[in-house]
Scaffold this active site. Structure first.
Site, short mmCIF file in Angstrom:
data_model
loop_
_atom_site.label_atom_id
_atom_site.label_comp_id
_atom_site.label_asym_id
_atom_site.label_seq_id
_atom_site.Cartn_x
_atom_site.Cartn_y
_atom_site.Cartn_z
N ASP A 70 42.26 54.13 49.08
CA ASP A 70 41.69 52.92 48.48
C ASP A 70 40.16 52.97 48.55
O ASP A 70 39.58 53.12 49.62
CB ASP A 70 42.19 51.68 49.21
N ASP A 92 34.74 56.36 51.59
CA ASP A 92 33.82 55.39 51.00
C ASP A 92 33.28 54.37 51.99
O ASP A 92 32.51 53.49 51.58
CB ASP A 92 34.54 54.63 49.87
N ASP A 102 40.39 59.88 51.58
CA ASP A 102 40.78 58.49 51.74
C ASP A 102 41.43 58.08 50.41
O ASP A 102 41.31 58.78 49.41
CB ASP A 102 39.53 57.64 52.04
#
Length: 216
Positions: A11, A168, A9
């Site tokens: 951001d 995240d 991922d």
């Protein structure tokens, strides 16, 4: 199965871009004569793509403007703010270098619009690590759907189960679970309401270099 590729991922995993995204949201709200919101609030909205982000901002402000009306304004501000102050998280470059030294191909799978990813990676001097980029508008589906990760594995030429996702948020976790791809989650990103320790992740790590100890 041994790990043969790593899918990141962007951001909240490699890059802390919340301040810039928040500024783009707030400039959009100001253009609509609506009040600004805190960066912490915008952080809690990040992860499901820009259309969902703007929808949430409009709903939070009680605006009756339509998404299609507002998106061109937001995208202009998003592009303008893209390189305003993004920061790599600690240990990102060292980890990417170590993975490359191990011969593991890497890719980005993000819900950020695909066209905005290369300029950001180039600005942060990490573009050369990634063989492929899948953005939130690269396919009809976006995370947490399985298709972006399945497509990324195909581009990497690796079995899904041999790829390791690193993310995240619940969006990343859902995508990995739906695709059947193992995942490592980081604590420092934008988890929103996700209870990281209650997930079925391979590991939950405090800093990206810890990833190297969890490769199958």
């Amino acid at each position: 199965m041994a790990t043969s590729a790593v899918v990141f991922d962007l951001d909240g995993t490699l890059v802390d871009s919340a301040s810039d995204i928040a500024e783009a949201v707030n400039r959009t709200l100001e253009d609509l004569s609506l009040p600004r919101v805190s960066e912490a609030t915008v952080r809690s909205w990040i992860g499901e793509g820009v259309r969902k982000l703007v929808t949430t901002a409009l709903n939070d402000a009680g605006s009756e403007r339509t998404l299609d009306e507002v998106m061109p304004t937001f995208m202009r501000h998003y592009r303008d703010c893209l390189l305003r102050s993004p920061q790599l998280y600690d240990g990102v470059v060292e980890t990417l270098q170590a993975l490359r030294q191990r011969g593991l191909p890497m890719a980005i799978c993000t819900n950020k619009p695909a066209a905005l990813v290369p300029p950001l990676l180039e600005h942060l001097d990490i573009a050369g690590f990634f063989a492929h980029i899948i953005g939130g508008d690269s396919l009809p589906q976006r995370k947490p759907a399985a298709e972006p990760l399945l497509h990324t594995a195909t581009l990497l030429g690796q079995p899904v189960q041999a790829c390791l996702m690193v993310g995240d948020s619940a969006t990343d976790l859902g995508a990995a679970d739906n695709a059947g791809m193992p995942i490592v989650l980081v604590r420092y990103g934008y988890p929103r309401d996700l209870d990281l320790d209650a997930t079925d992740a391979v590991a939950v790590i405090d800093a990206l270099p810890e990833l190297l100890g969890h490769l199958a």
